[in-house]
Design an enzyme around this catalytic site. Structure first.
Site, PDB file in Angstrom:
ATOM      1  N   LYS A   1      -5.519   1.744  -1.417  1.00 39.15           N
ATOM      2  CA  LYS A   1      -4.646   2.567  -2.270  1.00 39.15           C
ATOM      3  C   LYS A   1      -5.492   3.569  -3.036  1.00 39.15           C
ATOM      4  O   LYS A   1      -6.465   3.187  -3.707  1.00 39.15           O
ATOM      5  CB  LYS A   1      -3.965   1.654  -3.293  1.00 39.15           C
ATOM      6  CG  LYS A   1      -2.478   1.473  -3.104  1.00 39.15           C
ATOM      7  CD  LYS A   1      -1.976   0.528  -4.190  1.00 39.15           C
ATOM      8  CE  LYS A   1      -0.485   0.566  -4.332  1.00 39.15           C
ATOM      9  NZ  LYS A   1      -0.023  -0.308  -5.411  1.00 39.15           N
TER      10      LYS A   1
HETATM   11  O1  G3P Z   1       2.419  -1.512  -7.621  1.00 36.77           O
HETATM   12  C1  G3P Z   1       2.971  -0.338  -8.059  1.00 36.77           C
HETATM   13  C2  G3P Z   1       4.351  -0.440  -8.684  1.00 36.77           C
HETATM   14  O2  G3P Z   1       5.217  -1.148  -7.850  1.00 36.77           O
HETATM   15  C3  G3P Z   1       4.370  -0.852 -10.107  1.00 36.77           C
HETATM   16  O3  G3P Z   1       5.640  -1.174 -10.586  1.00 36.77           O
HETATM   17  O4  G3P Z   1       7.141  -2.133 -12.322  1.00 36.77           O
HETATM   18  O5  G3P Z   1       4.732  -1.617 -12.898  1.00 36.77           O
HETATM   19  O6  G3P Z   1       6.390   0.210 -12.541  1.00 36.77           O
HETATM   20  P1  G3P Z   1       5.976  -1.178 -12.161  1.00 36.77           P
END
Ligand code: G3P
Length: 217
Positions: free
Chosen positions: A83
């Protein structure tokens, strides 16, 4: 549509993988930081469990550092996906690593324009963060819709990995729009199963069955 779990927890991944509906895993530095132990060993273990794409993120912010970390992450296991963030250096690193045959997931994507850059840099995946857009009163799914249209127009092979999913509606909308993947925290995957009428219906079926058995006995 493929379903990924967004967590660094080996225990949670084992539980979800056992359901038989898991296609891959996404992690980020915040999620991996919560899991005890060496992050490389943890990622290797996750690959062994899932046997599908597992995203591990670079923490360097400069091109050379991202290349070094990206190559290191890719060596952990053939299932690893590197990533990189949607910055100038991240896009450059994506182009270079993709050229070396390493799969890259360009993360922290918030606009169709950014997604277009990821596709042009040869990303295998691009991750629009729908929940974080919703958080700031911008419809995250509108961004996904535009990315789907752009990628279809030019037949970009980059897969649209809808991230930051907060609830089942995000998953359903991602599927309706034709996104390739939704990645969700374990609680959202659990929530996909739930409907009160399923529980009520099952309870009634079992009660009726028991009643009939008692009468026959
Ligand atoms: O891994 C990236 C993403 O899915 C993070 O999600 O809930 O921290 O905005 P969130």
């Amino acid at each position: 549509m493929k379903l990924f779990v967004d967590t660094g927890s080996i225990k949670e991944i084992e539980t979800i993988a056992a359901l038989g509906i898991l296609d891959g895993v996404t992690t980020n530095p915040s999620l991996l930081a919560k899991e005890p132990g060496d992050f490389r060993q943890n990622l290797k273990r996750i690959c062994d469990i899932v046997k599908g794409p597992v995203s591990g993120e670079v923490t360097a912010t400069d091109f050379a550092g991202m290349l070094q970390q990206g190559r290191d992450i890719a060596k952990i296991d053939p299932h690893m996906v590197v990533k990189t963030p949607l910055t100038r250096d991240g896009i450059r690193a994506c182009k270079q690593l993709s050229g070396e045959g390493i799969r890259v997931n360009v993360t922290l994507c918030f606009t169709p324009a950014q997604a277009l850059l990821a596709a042009k840099a040869g990303a295998s995946y691009v991750s629009p963060f729908v929940g974080r857009l919703d958080d700031i009163s911008t419809n995250g799914m509108d961004v996904v819709r535009e990315i789907v249209q752009i990628f279809d127009n030019y037949e970009f092979p980059t897969e649209i990995l809808v991230a930051s999913c907060r609830h089942p509606i995000h998953v359903v909308e991602a599927a309706r729009l034709g996104a390739d993947i939704a990645t969700c925290p374990p609680a959202v995957i659990e929530a996909l199963f739930n409907h009160p009428l399923t529980n009520i219906g099952l309870e009634k079926f079992l009660k009726d069955w028991e009643k009939a058995q008692a009468i026959k006995a």
